[in-house]
Write a protein that holds these residues in place. Sequence first.
Motif, PDB file in Angstrom:
ATOM      1  N   ASP A  92       1.053  -1.113  -0.186  1.00  0.00           N
ATOM      2  CA  ASP A  92       0.147  -0.039   0.040  1.00  0.00           C
ATOM      3  C   ASP A  92       0.979   1.306   0.128  1.00  0.00           C
ATOM      4  OD1 ASP A  92       1.035   0.343   2.757  1.00  0.00           O
ATOM      5  OD2 ASP A  92      -0.884  -0.215   3.595  1.00  0.00           O
ATOM      6  N   ALA A  93       0.179   2.469   0.326  1.00  0.00           N
ATOM      7  CA  ALA A  93       1.094   3.623  -0.006  1.00  0.00           C
ATOM      8  C   ALA A  93       2.119   3.789   1.266  1.00  0.00           C
ATOM      9  CB  ALA A  93       0.028   4.927   0.282  1.00  0.00           C
ATOM     10  N   ASN A  94       1.848   2.968   2.176  1.00  0.00           N
ATOM     11  CA  ASN A  94       2.684   3.005   3.356  1.00  0.00           C
ATOM     12  C   ASN A  94       3.798   2.124   3.340  1.00  0.00           C
ATOM     13  OD1 ASN A  94       1.037   4.760   4.955  1.00  0.00           O
ATOM     14  ND2 ASN A  94      -0.374   3.151   5.369  1.00  0.00           N
ATOM     15  N   GLY A  95       3.873   1.292   2.208  1.00  0.00           N
ATOM     16  CA  GLY A  95       4.975   0.359   1.703  1.00  0.00           C
ATOM     17  C   GLY A  95       4.913  -0.994   2.393  1.00  0.00           C
ATOM     18  N   GLU A  96       3.479  -1.344   3.016  1.00  0.00           N
ATOM     19  CA  GLU A  96       3.326  -2.845   3.624  1.00  0.00           C
ATOM     20  C   GLU A  96       2.410  -3.336   2.762  1.00  0.00           C
ATOM     21  OE1 GLU A  96       1.811  -1.014   7.276  1.00  0.00           O
ATOM     22  OE2 GLU A  96       3.838  -0.980   8.096  1.00  0.00           O
ATOM     23  N   ARG A  97       2.749  -5.040   3.086  1.00  0.00           N
ATOM     24  CA  ARG A  97       1.811  -5.663   2.458  1.00  0.00           C
ATOM     25  C   ARG A  97       0.536  -5.879   3.067  1.00  0.00           C
ATOM     26  NH1 ARG A  97       3.650 -11.575   2.820  1.00  0.00           N
ATOM     27  NH2 ARG A  97       2.119 -11.914   1.041  1.00  0.00           N
ATOM     28  N   ASP A 124      12.405   2.999   4.222  1.00  0.00           N
ATOM     29  CA  ASP A 124      12.687   2.078   5.514  1.00  0.00           C
ATOM     30  C   ASP A 124      11.481   1.097   5.638  1.00  0.00           C
ATOM     31  OD1 ASP A 124      14.864   3.315   5.845  1.00  0.00           O
ATOM     32  OD2 ASP A 124      13.940   4.498   7.581  1.00  0.00           O
ATOM     33  N   THR A 125      10.411   1.173   5.472  1.00  0.00           N
ATOM     34  CA  THR A 125       9.115   0.438   5.518  1.00  0.00           C
ATOM     35  C   THR A 125       9.420  -0.542   4.370  1.00  0.00           C
ATOM     36  OG1 THR A 125       8.083   1.928   6.727  1.00  0.00           O
ATOM     37  CG2 THR A 125       6.749   0.204   5.817  1.00  0.00           C
ATOM     38  N   LEU A 126       9.507   0.022   2.871  1.00  0.00           N
ATOM     39  CA  LEU A 126       9.550  -0.915   1.978  1.00  0.00           C
ATOM     40  C   LEU A 126      10.774  -1.865   2.007  1.00  0.00           C
ATOM     41  CD1 LEU A 126       8.386  -1.714  -0.916  1.00  0.00           C
ATOM     42  CD2 LEU A 126       9.927   0.121  -1.842  1.00  0.00           C
ATOM     43  N   ARG A 127      11.914  -1.667   2.406  1.00  0.00           N
ATOM     44  CA  ARG A 127      13.141  -2.423   2.568  1.00  0.00           C
ATOM     45  C   ARG A 127      12.702  -3.514   3.750  1.00  0.00           C
ATOM     46  NH1 ARG A 127      17.610  -4.007   1.390  1.00  0.00           N
ATOM     47  NH2 ARG A 127      18.160  -2.479   0.131  1.00  0.00           N
ATOM     48  N   ALA A 128      12.022  -3.097   4.722  1.00  0.00           N
ATOM     49  CA  ALA A 128      11.584  -4.053   5.654  1.00  0.00           C
ATOM     50  C   ALA A 128      10.567  -5.113   5.475  1.00  0.00           C
ATOM     51  CB  ALA A 128      11.256  -3.285   7.109  1.00  0.00           C
ATOM     52  N   GLU A 154       4.238 -16.089   6.899  1.00  0.00           N
ATOM     53  CA  GLU A 154       3.460 -15.848   8.244  1.00  0.00           C
ATOM     54  C   GLU A 154       2.510 -14.890   8.299  1.00  0.00           C
ATOM     55  OE1 GLU A 154       6.665 -15.547  10.948  1.00  0.00           O
ATOM     56  OE2 GLU A 154       7.279 -17.562  10.777  1.00  0.00           O
ATOM     57  N   SER A 155       2.661 -13.796   7.463  1.00  0.00           N
ATOM     58  CA  SER A 155       1.564 -12.674   7.400  1.00  0.00           C
ATOM     59  C   SER A 155       0.202 -13.104   6.661  1.00  0.00           C
ATOM     60  CB  SER A 155       2.286 -11.485   6.679  1.00  0.00           C
ATOM     61  OG  SER A 155       3.403 -11.074   7.644  1.00  0.00           O
ATOM     62  N   PHE A 156       0.452 -13.642   5.409  1.00  0.00           N
ATOM     63  CA  PHE A 156      -0.768 -13.920   4.685  1.00  0.00           C
ATOM     64  C   PHE A 156      -1.104 -15.265   4.227  1.00  0.00           C
ATOM     65  CE2 PHE A 156       0.253  -9.493   4.632  1.00  0.00           C
ATOM     66  CZ  PHE A 156      -0.763  -8.753   5.303  1.00  0.00           C
ATOM     67  N   HIS A 157      -0.251 -16.229   4.410  1.00  0.00           N
ATOM     68  CA  HIS A 157      -0.288 -17.567   4.139  1.00  0.00           C
ATOM     69  C   HIS A 157      -0.348 -17.823   2.506  1.00  0.00           C
ATOM     70  CE1 HIS A 157      -1.168 -17.948   8.366  1.00  0.00           C
ATOM     71  NE2 HIS A 157      -2.025 -17.057   8.297  1.00  0.00           N
ATOM     72  N   ARG A 158       0.253 -16.995   1.796  1.00  0.00           N
ATOM     73  CA  ARG A 158       0.405 -17.112   0.532  1.00  0.00           C
ATOM     74  C   ARG A 158       0.883 -18.731   0.006  1.00  0.00           C
ATOM     75  NH1 ARG A 158       3.505 -12.741  -3.306  1.00  0.00           N
ATOM     76  NH2 ARG A 158       3.647 -13.822  -5.237  1.00  0.00           N
ATOM     77  N   GLY A 159       0.482 -19.473  -0.918  1.00  0.00           N
ATOM     78  CA  GLY A 159       0.890 -20.757  -1.201  1.00  0.00           C
ATOM     79  C   GLY A 159       0.289 -21.898  -0.489  1.00  0.00           C
ATOM     80  N   GLU A 160      -0.761 -21.534   0.454  1.00  0.00           N
ATOM     81  CA  GLU A 160      -1.202 -22.752   1.117  1.00  0.00           C
ATOM     82  C   GLU A 160      -2.479 -23.243   0.673  1.00  0.00           C
ATOM     83  OE1 GLU A 160      -1.602 -21.544   5.440  1.00  0.00           O
ATOM     84  OE2 GLU A 160       0.496 -20.543   5.330  1.00  0.00           O
ATOM     85  N   ASP A 161      -3.263 -22.463  -0.376  1.00  0.00           N
ATOM     86  CA  ASP A 161      -4.243 -23.006  -1.207  1.00  0.00           C
ATOM     87  C   ASP A 161      -3.950 -23.436  -2.408  1.00  0.00           C
ATOM     88  OD1 ASP A 161      -7.403 -22.645  -0.843  1.00  0.00           O
ATOM     89  OD2 ASP A 161      -6.807 -22.242  -3.070  1.00  0.00           O
ATOM     90  N   PRO A 162      -4.508 -24.413  -3.063  1.00  0.00           N
ATOM     91  CA  PRO A 162      -4.388 -24.920  -4.432  1.00  0.00           C
ATOM     92  C   PRO A 162      -4.251 -23.820  -5.518  1.00  0.00           C
ATOM     93  CG  PRO A 162      -5.759 -26.471  -3.320  1.00  0.00           C
ATOM     94  CD  PRO A 162      -5.606 -25.463  -2.251  1.00  0.00           C
TER      95      PRO A 162
END
Length: 510
Positions: free
Chosen positions: A305-310, A386-390, A405-413
Motif C-alpha cells: 500500500d502507500a505505506n510500503g506494507e503488504r 525504510d518500510t519498503l525495505r523491511a 506467516e503474514s498472509f499464508h500465500r501458497g497454502e491454497d491450491p
Amino acid sequence: MQDWTDEYDVVVVGSGGGALTGAYTAAAQGLRTVVLEKTDLFGGTSSYSGASIWLPGTRVQERAGLADSTENARTYLRSLLGEAEADRQDAYVETAPTVVEFLEQDPNIDFEFRAFPDYFKAEGRLDTGRSINPLDLDPADIGDLADRVRPELDRDRTGQGHVPGALIGGRALIGRLLAAVAGTGNADLRTGIRFTGLVVEDGRVVGVTAEHDGRAQRIRATRGVLMAAGGIEGNADARADSGTPGRAEWSMGPIGANTGDAIAAGVAAGGATALLDEAWFCPGVEQPDGTAAFLVGIRGGIVVDANGERYLNESLPYDRFGRAMHAHNGSGAAVPSWMIFDSREGGGLPGISIPNTPPETHLEAGTWVRAGTLEELAAQAGLPADTLRATVERFNDYAKRGVDESFHRGEDPYDDFFCPPNGNPNKALTAIETGPFFAARIVLADLGGKGGLVTDVDGRVLRADGTAIDGLYAAGNTSASLSRQVYPGPGVPLGTAMVFAFRAAQHMAG
C-alpha cells in the motif's frame, strides 16, 4: 394499437454468452428471434473472457472422469451463500446439466473440462475446479460470422482484428453460439442497433424501441424480451450514484458498452434492483491511457500500500484480491497500490496482464518505475524507503523458509496454480533480490457489474412487491447476481448468465 417496424416472438438485447444462449434456446424451439447488439461486433465482455464456465455436474465433467455432481455443487454454493436465494441456487445447479446437453446437441457447440480451482476452501469445493470450456474454433468453420466476433481485449482496444489462427476462449464461445443461432434459420443477428426502451401495454412488456442509423424502430415481441446487455460498469455517473467502487475506465468491458441502458429500461417498466454497488472485482494494472489491464495469475513479487506494507495474499483469486484492496482502502492507502518485483523475468510483470503493455511503455508513462536499489525505487514511487525495505526483507525470509506467516500465500491450491516449479519450498513465494527493481501501479478494476434487475428462477424481472413483469426477462450482469458478494469459482458469471437465459427462453416457449 402500435405501429411496429418488425415483429418477432422473442427479442434479445445484448450478445454475450448469456444473450446468445437465450437466443439459441428460443430459436431452436421454433420461436422467431432477433438479437440486438448496439456495437458493430458480437460478444460483449464475454468475448474477452477465458470462457471458463461454471456449469457443474454435466456430461462434460463425466467425460473427463471428474467426480462432480449437482449435489456437490449445491453443497459448495450453500456453504458460501447460505440460504440466500436458495431457490435460484437450486435452479442454477439443477439446470446446468440440461443446458450443456441441449447446447451440445448442436454440431457447432462442444465443451471440454479444463482444470482451474474453485475459489474458496469450503465444503463441496473441487481443488481441480469443475468449470468447462468451449473447444477452440477454426474461423473457417463459421465463415463470415468469425469477422463479427469481438476480438480479444488488447487487440480490440487498439483497433486490430483477431490473432491469426483459431478463435480461443470467449471468442470461441461467441463464435460457436453465433453459428448455432444462425443455423436454426429462425433468428436475425443485428449489430449497430441501439436499444432505447421497452414498450409496455397494460403492465406487460410487448416490445422494444431502438435506433439504427439515426432512425427509430419499434420491434414487437409476442412472447417476451430478454435483456442480457451487461451492467452499469461502463457508466461513471451510474457507478457514482450507486456507490460502486472503482472507476468506469478501469472496468474490463468494451469501451462505450455496458452503460446500464437495459437496467434503466427495466426500472422504468417497474423492475426492482439490487447489488448495484457490487461488481466482479479484480486488480488492474493501471495503463498509460488511464484504463486498466486485468491482472491474474500472480507468480512473483508482492503488493504494498502507500505505506510500503503488504496487506493481502497476492495470489488470491482476483475477486477476493479486489475485495481485500477495497476493504483496506478506507484511508485511501490501497488504491492505487504498488506491485514490487525484480528482474527475474527480464523486467516483465510476474503475472498475467490483459492487455500486456510493454514495460518500456509503462516506464515512459510513469505507471511503472524502475531503480537499481529498493531505496531509489521507494523514492520514485513515493513510498517510505525504510518500510519498503523491511517489507521486502520479511517477505524474502518467508520465501526462503517456504511459509508466509503474514498472509499464508501458497497454502491454497489456487495460490500456486499459475506458478511453475522453481526449486523453492513454496513455489508461490520467490524472493525479490535481483535488481533492477520495479514498481507497477495497481488499481481496483472489475470484470463487470454484479448488480441489476431482480429476477426469479426463470429470469423474469420482478417488481419490488415480488410480482413478475409479464413479458420481461433479464440475465447476466443485467440481473442481480445470485452469488451476491461472493465469486465462488471460475466462470460463475458466464454460467449463471447461460443458465438463466436458457430458463427464460424455455419459459417464453411455454
